[in-house]
Design an enzyme around this catalytic site. Structure first.
Site, PDB file in Angstrom:
ATOM      1  CB  SER A 259      -0.847  -0.011   1.279  1.00 37.85           C
ATOM      2  OG  SER A 259      -1.497   1.219   1.483  1.00 37.85           O
TER       3      SER A 259
ATOM      4  CE1 TYR B   6      -4.095  -2.040   5.422  1.00 35.73           C
ATOM      5  CE2 TYR B   6      -3.298   0.145   4.823  1.00 35.73           C
ATOM      6  CZ  TYR B   6      -3.838  -1.083   4.461  1.00 35.73           C
ATOM      7  OH  TYR B   6      -4.095  -1.350   3.128  1.00 35.73           O
TER       8      TYR B   6
HETATM    9  N1  LIG Z   1      -8.525  -0.265  -1.688  1.00 41.26           N
HETATM   10  C1  LIG Z   1      -7.464   0.451  -1.369  1.00 41.26           C
HETATM   11  O1  LIG Z   1      -7.498   1.679  -1.335  1.00 41.26           O
HETATM   12  C2  LIG Z   1      -6.160  -0.232  -1.052  1.00 41.26           C
HETATM   13  C3  LIG Z   1      -5.008   0.540  -1.005  1.00 41.26           C
HETATM   14  C4  LIG Z   1      -3.805  -0.065  -0.703  1.00 41.26           C
HETATM   15  C5  LIG Z   1      -3.755  -1.415  -0.451  1.00 41.26           C
HETATM   16  N2  LIG Z   1      -4.899  -2.159  -0.485  1.00 41.26           N
HETATM   17  C6  LIG Z   1      -4.800  -3.587  -0.190  1.00 41.26           C
HETATM   18  O2  LIG Z   1      -5.456  -4.313  -1.179  1.00 41.26           O
HETATM   19  C7  LIG Z   1      -5.836  -5.583  -0.688  1.00 41.26           C
HETATM   20  C8  LIG Z   1      -7.259  -5.893  -1.116  1.00 41.26           C
HETATM   21  O3  LIG Z   1      -8.142  -5.008  -0.462  1.00 41.26           O
HETATM   22  P1  LIG Z   1      -9.396  -4.337  -1.178  1.00 41.26           P
HETATM   23  O4  LIG Z   1      -9.121  -2.887  -1.262  1.00 41.26           O
HETATM   24  O5  LIG Z   1      -9.753  -5.077  -2.389  1.00 41.26           O
HETATM   25  O6  LIG Z   1     -10.486  -4.512  -0.018  1.00 41.26           O
HETATM   26  P2  LIG Z   1     -11.799  -5.414   0.071  1.00 41.26           P
HETATM   27  O7  LIG Z   1     -12.741  -5.097  -1.028  1.00 41.26           O
HETATM   28  O8  LIG Z   1     -12.267  -5.263   1.474  1.00 41.26           O
HETATM   29  O9  LIG Z   1     -11.247  -6.885  -0.169  1.00 41.26           O
HETATM   30  C9  LIG Z   1     -10.506  -7.559   0.807  1.00 41.26           C
HETATM   31  C10 LIG Z   1     -10.434  -9.013   0.406  1.00 41.26           C
HETATM   32  O10 LIG Z   1      -9.643  -9.694   1.381  1.00 41.26           O
HETATM   33  C11 LIG Z   1     -10.340 -10.851   1.754  1.00 41.26           C
HETATM   34  N3  LIG Z   1     -10.028 -11.273   3.112  1.00 41.26           N
HETATM   35  C12 LIG Z   1     -10.081 -10.565   4.269  1.00 41.26           C
HETATM   36  N4  LIG Z   1      -9.756 -11.348   5.311  1.00 41.26           N
HETATM   37  C13 LIG Z   1      -9.498 -12.579   4.794  1.00 41.26           C
HETATM   38  C14 LIG Z   1      -9.137 -13.824   5.345  1.00 41.26           C
HETATM   39  N5  LIG Z   1      -8.959 -13.989   6.665  1.00 41.26           N
HETATM   40  N6  LIG Z   1      -8.962 -14.874   4.517  1.00 41.26           N
HETATM   41  C15 LIG Z   1      -9.142 -14.738   3.192  1.00 41.26           C
HETATM   42  N7  LIG Z   1      -9.485 -13.594   2.605  1.00 41.26           N
HETATM   43  C16 LIG Z   1      -9.673 -12.529   3.405  1.00 41.26           C
HETATM   44  C17 LIG Z   1     -11.813 -10.530   1.612  1.00 41.26           C
HETATM   45  O11 LIG Z   1     -12.539 -11.721   1.369  1.00 41.26           O
HETATM   46  P3  LIG Z   1     -13.517 -12.439   2.426  1.00 41.26           P
HETATM   47  O12 LIG Z   1     -14.031 -11.397   3.354  1.00 41.26           O
HETATM   48  O13 LIG Z   1     -14.576 -13.045   1.554  1.00 41.26           O
HETATM   49  O14 LIG Z   1     -12.661 -13.468   3.083  1.00 41.26           O
HETATM   50  C18 LIG Z   1     -11.789  -9.671   0.359  1.00 41.26           C
HETATM   51  O15 LIG Z   1     -11.872 -10.482  -0.788  1.00 41.26           O
HETATM   52  C19 LIG Z   1      -5.602  -5.520   0.825  1.00 41.26           C
HETATM   53  O16 LIG Z   1      -4.406  -6.180   1.133  1.00 41.26           O
HETATM   54  C20 LIG Z   1      -5.482  -4.039   1.088  1.00 41.26           C
HETATM   55  O17 LIG Z   1      -4.714  -3.763   2.240  1.00 41.26           O
HETATM   56  C21 LIG Z   1      -6.088  -1.598  -0.797  1.00 41.26           C
END
Ligand SMILES: NC(=O)c1ccc[n+]([C@@H]2O[C@H](COP(=O)([O-])OP(=O)(O)OC[C@H]3O[C@@H](n4cnc5c(N)ncnc54)[C@H](OP(=O)(O)O)[C@@H]3O)[C@@H](O)[C@H]2O)c1
Length: 261
Positions: free
Chosen positions: A156, A169
């Site tokens: 991130s 985080y």
């Molecule tokens: N969106 C942003 O602005 C942003 C920026 C920087 C980095 N990121 C990173 O991108 C990644 C994806 O996040 P996102 O933005 O797509 O958020 P999101 O829409 O909330 O998706 C998070 C995903 O992680 C899965 N997850 C959470 N806990 C889990 C577990 N214990 N086992 C398996 N899967 C799990 C969730 O699936 P289930 O709940 O179905 O298990 C979901 O598919 C994360 O690592 C986040 O830190 C996001």
């Protein structure tokens, strides 16, 4: 360089170098993981989808299959190392190999340290750090044996910058970068590529993991104003995978054009 190698490289450049690859994605039930699955499937990759919400990944797998793609859903909680191992084993048993491991699952329950949300700290460490490690542990033995593979970890902007209220985080995302750099150096003998992708604000369900109402309100406002669609991430993943095999894209940091932080 022999002419055979030249021909192979030329064909990697001419093709997208994505078609036919078996890509395992954690956190494929929403946001960045789902967008990556759709984009890579449209480009001919076989996708193996892991997340806890079985209904979501199963319906995504059905949808991608109906469009002519190959997709498999495997219910996976990345905090359980045996489940992550089974996810990768399912990919290998069904499709014969694992070409890409996209360690994407994560959560972001941000709050100032003095609120002592210790269970949330544990959860972030378990999912954002240990989940990535379990993904590496599951994929590495196969990739070593194949003498080929690509591990992509999701960090991130918070893996580059720390701000008040986001210490834990940011610590988990700094850890992902450190692990990725160590991994990069160690897997050279096995012809494995490694990429860490660090997104800025992308519109997903991520801010929903914030439990403190005042912190959540601030993030929702920020995301409403700044966040860009998740296809931005999917294209970054495709860019890294799609390079010819002798090109290793190690780090991608991207933000919404409007985002200052
Ligand atoms: N969106 C942003 O602005 C942003 C920026 C920087 C980095 N990121 C990173 O991108 C990644 C994806 O996040 P996102 O933005 O797509 O958020 P999101 O829409 O909330 O998706 C998070 C995903 O992680 C899965 N997850 C959470 N806990 C889990 C577990 N214990 N086992 C398996 N899967 C799990 C969730 O699936 P289930 O709940 O179905 O298990 C979901 O598919 C994360 O690592 C986040 O830190 C996001």
């Amino acid at each position: 360089m022999s002419s055979g190698v030249n021909v192979q490289r030329q064909s990697e450049i001419m093709s997208n170098n994505i078609e036919g690859k078996v890509v395992v994605i954690t956190g494929a039930s929403s946001g960045l993981g789902e967008a990556a699955a759709r984009h890579l499937s449209a480009q001919g990759a076989t996708v193996v989808l892991g997340a806890r919400r079985a209904d979501r990944i199963q319906s995504l797998a059905r949808e991608l299959t109906a469009r002519g793609g190959k997709a498999l859903a495997v219910t996976t909680d990345v905090t359980h190392r045996d489940q992550v191992k089974k996810l990768v084993e399912a990919a290998v048993q069904t499709y014969g190999r694992v070409d890409v491991m996209l360690n994407n699952a994560g959560l972001m329950p941000q709050s100032p340290l003095d609120r002592l949300k210790i269970d949330e700290w544990d959860r972030m460490i378990d999912v954002n750090i240990k989940g990535v490690l379990y993904g590496i542990a599951a994929a590495l033995p196969y990739m070593k044996q194949q003498k080929a593979g690509h591990i992509i970890n999701v960090s991130s902007v918070a893996g580059h910058k720390v701000h008040a209220g986001g210490a834990v985080y940011a610590a988990t995302k700094h850890a992902v970068r450190a692990l990725s750099e160590g991994l990069r150096q160690e897997v050279k003998p096995y012809n494995i590529r490694t990429t860490v992708i660090s997104p800025g604000a992308v519109a997903t369900e991520l801010p929903d993991s914030i439990s403190e109402p005042d912190v959540a309100e601030g993030f929702h406002k920020f995301y409403e104003e700044f966040a860009i669609p998740a296809d931005s991430f999917a294209r970054a993943v495709a860019f890294a995978i799609g390079q010819p095999d002798d090109v290793d894209i190690n780090e991608i940091l991207f933000r919404p054009t409007k985002q200052e932080l």
